[in-house]
Design a protein around this motif. Structure first.
Motif, PDB file in Angstrom:
ATOM      1  N   LEU A   1     -12.147  -0.295  -4.929  1.00  0.00           N
ATOM      2  CA  LEU A   1     -13.112   0.765  -4.645  1.00  0.00           C
ATOM      3  C   LEU A   1     -14.402   0.210  -4.058  1.00  0.00           C
ATOM      4  O   LEU A   1     -15.081   0.881  -3.281  1.00  0.00           O
ATOM      5  N   THR A   2     -14.761  -1.015  -4.447  1.00  0.00           N
ATOM      6  CA  THR A   2     -15.979  -1.628  -3.894  1.00  0.00           C
ATOM      7  C   THR A   2     -15.698  -2.384  -2.602  1.00  0.00           C
ATOM      8  O   THR A   2     -16.637  -2.824  -1.934  1.00  0.00           O
ATOM      9  N   ALA A   3     -14.416  -2.523  -2.247  1.00  0.00           N
ATOM     10  CA  ALA A   3     -14.063  -3.274  -1.041  1.00  0.00           C
ATOM     11  C   ALA A   3     -14.679  -2.693   0.238  1.00  0.00           C
ATOM     12  O   ALA A   3     -15.122  -3.462   1.104  1.00  0.00           O
ATOM     13  N   PRO A   4     -14.720  -1.357   0.424  1.00  0.00           N
ATOM     14  CA  PRO A   4     -15.316  -0.835   1.669  1.00  0.00           C
ATOM     15  C   PRO A   4     -16.758  -1.276   1.882  1.00  0.00           C
ATOM     16  O   PRO A   4     -17.145  -1.626   3.008  1.00  0.00           O
ATOM     17  N   SER A   5     -17.575  -1.296   0.816  1.00  0.00           N
ATOM     18  CA  SER A   5     -18.968  -1.722   0.984  1.00  0.00           C
ATOM     19  C   SER A   5     -19.032  -3.214   1.286  1.00  0.00           C
ATOM     20  O   SER A   5     -19.860  -3.661   2.098  1.00  0.00           O
ATOM     21  N   ARG A   6     -18.149  -3.997   0.653  1.00  0.00           N
ATOM     22  CA  ARG A   6     -18.113  -5.430   0.951  1.00  0.00           C
ATOM     23  C   ARG A   6     -17.631  -5.672   2.374  1.00  0.00           C
ATOM     24  O   ARG A   6     -18.087  -6.601   3.046  1.00  0.00           O
TER      25      ARG A   6
ATOM     26  N   THR B   1      -7.764  -3.878   5.049  1.00  0.00           N
ATOM     27  CA  THR B   1      -7.248  -2.587   5.501  1.00  0.00           C
ATOM     28  C   THR B   1      -7.630  -1.545   4.470  1.00  0.00           C
ATOM     29  O   THR B   1      -7.162  -1.600   3.329  1.00  0.00           O
ATOM     30  N   PRO B   2      -8.516  -0.611   4.807  1.00  0.00           N
ATOM     31  CA  PRO B   2      -8.926   0.397   3.825  1.00  0.00           C
ATOM     32  C   PRO B   2      -7.728   1.160   3.272  1.00  0.00           C
ATOM     33  O   PRO B   2      -6.795   1.490   3.994  1.00  0.00           O
ATOM     34  N   SER B   3      -7.739   1.397   1.970  1.00  0.00           N
ATOM     35  CA  SER B   3      -6.655   2.129   1.323  1.00  0.00           C
ATOM     36  C   SER B   3      -6.986   3.612   1.288  1.00  0.00           C
ATOM     37  O   SER B   3      -8.107   4.002   0.987  1.00  0.00           O
ATOM     38  N   SER B   4      -5.992   4.438   1.615  1.00  0.00           N
ATOM     39  CA  SER B   4      -6.201   5.878   1.615  1.00  0.00           C
ATOM     40  C   SER B   4      -5.738   6.519   0.318  1.00  0.00           C
ATOM     41  O   SER B   4      -5.858   7.711   0.121  1.00  0.00           O
ATOM     42  N   SER B   5      -5.170   5.719  -0.592  1.00  0.00           N
ATOM     43  CA  SER B   5      -4.635   6.263  -1.835  1.00  0.00           C
ATOM     44  C   SER B   5      -5.534   5.897  -3.013  1.00  0.00           C
ATOM     45  O   SER B   5      -6.290   4.929  -2.950  1.00  0.00           O
ATOM     46  N   GLU B   6      -5.426   6.674  -4.064  1.00  0.00           N
ATOM     47  CA  GLU B   6      -6.221   6.432  -5.264  1.00  0.00           C
ATOM     48  C   GLU B   6      -5.729   5.141  -5.916  1.00  0.00           C
ATOM     49  O   GLU B   6      -4.560   5.036  -6.298  1.00  0.00           O
ATOM     50  N   PRO B   7      -6.588   4.119  -6.033  1.00  0.00           N
ATOM     51  CA  PRO B   7      -6.109   2.783  -6.406  1.00  0.00           C
ATOM     52  C   PRO B   7      -5.751   2.610  -7.873  1.00  0.00           C
ATOM     53  O   PRO B   7      -4.937   1.752  -8.195  1.00  0.00           O
ATOM     54  N   LEU B   8      -6.350   3.385  -8.783  1.00  0.00           N
ATOM     55  CA  LEU B   8      -6.085   3.163 -10.202  1.00  0.00           C
ATOM     56  C   LEU B   8      -4.601   3.363 -10.525  1.00  0.00           C
ATOM     57  O   LEU B   8      -3.989   2.543 -11.216  1.00  0.00           O
ATOM     58  N   THR B   9      -4.008   4.450  -9.994  1.00  0.00           N
ATOM     59  CA  THR B   9      -2.593   4.701 -10.271  1.00  0.00           C
ATOM     60  C   THR B   9      -1.723   3.607  -9.674  1.00  0.00           C
ATOM     61  O   THR B   9      -0.756   3.147 -10.306  1.00  0.00           O
ATOM     62  N   ASN B  10      -2.031   3.192  -8.451  1.00  0.00           N
ATOM     63  CA  ASN B  10      -1.249   2.130  -7.807  1.00  0.00           C
ATOM     64  C   ASN B  10      -1.219   0.875  -8.668  1.00  0.00           C
ATOM     65  O   ASN B  10      -0.152   0.313  -8.958  1.00  0.00           O
ATOM     66  N   TRP B  11      -2.402   0.411  -9.075  1.00  0.00           N
ATOM     67  CA  TRP B  11      -2.469  -0.820  -9.849  1.00  0.00           C
ATOM     68  C   TRP B  11      -1.902  -0.641 -11.247  1.00  0.00           C
ATOM     69  O   TRP B  11      -1.323  -1.577 -11.817  1.00  0.00           O
ATOM     70  N   PHE B  12      -2.042   0.554 -11.807  1.00  0.00           N
ATOM     71  CA  PHE B  12      -1.493   0.816 -13.134  1.00  0.00           C
ATOM     72  C   PHE B  12       0.037   0.701 -13.102  1.00  0.00           C
ATOM     73  O   PHE B  12       0.649   0.096 -13.993  1.00  0.00           O
ATOM     74  N   MET B  13       0.663   1.264 -12.079  1.00  0.00           N
ATOM     75  CA  MET B  13       2.122   1.165 -11.962  1.00  0.00           C
ATOM     76  C   MET B  13       2.549  -0.283 -11.776  1.00  0.00           C
ATOM     77  O   MET B  13       3.533  -0.737 -12.372  1.00  0.00           O
TER      78      MET B  13
END
Length: 229
Positions: free
Chosen positions: A58-63, A149-161
């Motif tokens: 989530l902080t990657a875009p600002s970085r 590469t900016p992610s268009s999906s909600e990252p919490l669910t991705n990483w949780f799975m």
């Protein structure tokens, strides 16, 4: 403790059940309560890892924007440093010379000449340093690229799975595969609730049932291809 010569059968020690097999091995079976505690422990670890990874994403875009700003500034510095190399110190020095740069010996003409020579030397040194800086920046820009590469999906669910899939073997004793889809989905839903993760929402912002959210995201995921097939 039981040795490998104990009769075939089940031996209950607290919440752990030991089963003596025909070949003399010992199989460990946990009670329901122990299984729940074990699953919760794994879910806690997976939850902490997924939160950390999601926060990074989530902080990657600002970085990424900061990195792009840096690279653009370095490009401007390199080009500016290259342009100033066209300058001719010998022609500029008389325009910037300072009398106090030369020792006064009573001869104004000599003092002025010395101050011009001093200014020209200062410019030569400065242009040399800028040339070196331009070369260093050029080597840096050629070697390092911004890989993001900016992610268009909600990252919490991705990483949780992903993190829960990595915990499937210590939980079940086998690697995750497509035949475990239903059980894995139930595990994800239960762990999501146990960890008190935020309620999922649809594109309009309306709250979605956790079961529906996990089912949809799992169906769109290729996670089974990465954890045993």
């Amino acid at each position: 403790m039981l040795d490998h010569h104990a009769p075939i059968g089940h031996y209950e020690l607290d919440d752990v059940i030991l089963t003596m097999t025909e070949n003399g091995g010992i199989a460990i079976q946990r009670s329901a309560a122990e299984n729940v505690a074990h699953a919760r422990g794994l879910a806690d670890v997976a939850g902490a890892m997924s939160i950390a990874r999601a926060r990074d994403e989530l902080t990657a875009p600002s970085r990424w924007r900061d990195a792009m700003t840096l690279h653009n500034n370095l490009l401007e510095i390199r080009e500016a440093a290259r342009r100033v190399q066209l300058s001719k110190p010998g022609e500029i020095a008389p325009l910037i010379a300072r009398i106090d740069d030369a020792a006064s010996n009573g001869d104004e003409v000599r003092t002025l000449k010395d101050s011009v020579q001093h200014a020209e030397g200062v410019l030569d040194e400065l242009l040399g340093e800028m040339r070196g800086a331009a070369e260093k920046v050029d080597r840096y820009l050629k070697r390092y690229r911004i890989n993001y590469t900016p992610s268009s999906s909600e990252p919490l669910t991705n990483w949780f799975m992903i993190c829960c899939a990595g915990s499937w073997y210590p939980f079940s004793g086998q690697w995750l595969n497509k035949g475990d889809r239903a059980d894995f989905r139930r595990f994800l839903v239960a762990a999501w609730r146990d960890l008190q993760f935020p309620d999922p929402t649809d594109p309009t912002g309306a709250i979605k049932p956790v079961e529906d959210h996990i089912r949809e995201r799992l169906a769109a995921s290729d996670i089974f291809d990465h954890f045993g097939g």
